[in-house]
Design a protein around this motif. Structure first.
Motif, PDB file in Angstrom:
ATOM      1  N   GLN A  17       2.580   9.274   9.694  1.00 59.03           N
ATOM      2  CA  GLN A  17       3.800   9.252   8.604  1.00 59.03           C
ATOM      3  C   GLN A  17       4.380  10.325   7.904  1.00 59.03           C
ATOM      4  N   GLU A  20       7.109  11.297   9.686  1.00 60.84           N
ATOM      5  CA  GLU A  20       8.546  10.940   9.068  1.00 60.84           C
ATOM      6  C   GLU A  20       9.034  11.802   8.031  1.00 60.84           C
ATOM      7  N   PHE A  58       1.316   6.490  -1.318  1.00 60.15           N
ATOM      8  CA  PHE A  58       1.577   5.168  -1.036  1.00 60.15           C
ATOM      9  C   PHE A  58       3.032   4.416  -1.499  1.00 60.15           C
ATOM     10  N   ARG A  62       3.507   2.679   2.830  1.00 60.89           N
ATOM     11  CA  ARG A  62       4.020   4.253   3.918  1.00 60.89           C
ATOM     12  C   ARG A  62       3.701   5.067   3.106  1.00 60.89           C
TER      13      ARG A  62
END
Length: 148
Positions: A17, A20, A58, A62
Motif C-alpha cells: 500500500q 498508493e 492504518f 489500509r
C-alpha cells in the motif's frame, strides 16, 4: 474517522500500500515517499538503527499515513530526525498526522535529546508548529523540538 478506528504500528517491511501513498504524494508534488521506497529497497535506510523506526497509520487495514524517525545525519549524536512524514489527503485534519508525530516523539524520547526536521511548505511548517516544534535557522533543518 475516529481515533479508535485507526491504529499506529511499527513497520518492519514496506506494505504494498505504500505505492498508493507514494502516488498521492507525487500527485501533490512530493517525492520523499519515492525516496523512502528507493532507500528501503536498496538498504540505504530501513529505519533499523538504534532508536530508529518507521511507523504506519492504518485505517480499517489500509495504510493512510507513514513517518520515520532516524538519527539526524546532519547533526551531532543524540539528535533524531523526523523523516518522510506523509498523511493521505483524505485523512488530513483528523489528528492522524498529529498522533503519528506524537508517537514518533514518544519513541524518540528514549534515544534522542531533541528531534529536528525539514519541511519546505507553509502547510508543513504550520503543522509542525502545532505539534510543538520551533523554527530554526539551519542549512539542514527547519524545525526542532526537545524530547523531554
Amino acid at each position: 474517522m475516529s481515533m479508535d478506528e485507526w491504529v499506529i504500528c511499527k513497520i518492519s517491511g514496506l506494505a504494498p500500500q505504500i505505492r498508493e501513498l507514494e502516488a498521492q504524494a507525487v500527485a501533490e508534488g512530493f517525492r520523499f515517499l519515492t525516496r523512502l521506497i528507493a532507500e528501503w529497497e536498496s538498504g540505504a535506510n530501513r529505519f533499523d538503527e538504534q532508536g530508529e523506526c518507521l511507523l504506519g497509520v492504518f485505517y480499517n487495514g489500509r495504510l493512510i499515513a507513514v513517518g520515520g524517525l532516524s538519527s539526524d545525519p546532519f547533526s551531532e549524536p543524540g539528535v533524531g530526525r523526523l523523516r518522510r512524514v506523509y498523511v493521505a489527503r483524505a485523512s488530513r485534519g483528523q489528528n492522524v498526522g498529529k498522533a503519528l508525530v506524537q508517537q514518533l516523539l514518544d519513541l524518540a524520547s528514549g534515544h534522542f535529546r531533541s528531534v529536528r526536521l525539514s519541511t519546505d511548505t507553509p502547510e508543513g511548517a504550520a503543522f509542525y508548529l502545532r505539534c510543538g516544534f520551533q523554527p530554526i535557522q539551519d542549512d539542514y533543518a527547519t524545525h526542532v523540538k526537545p524530547t523531554s
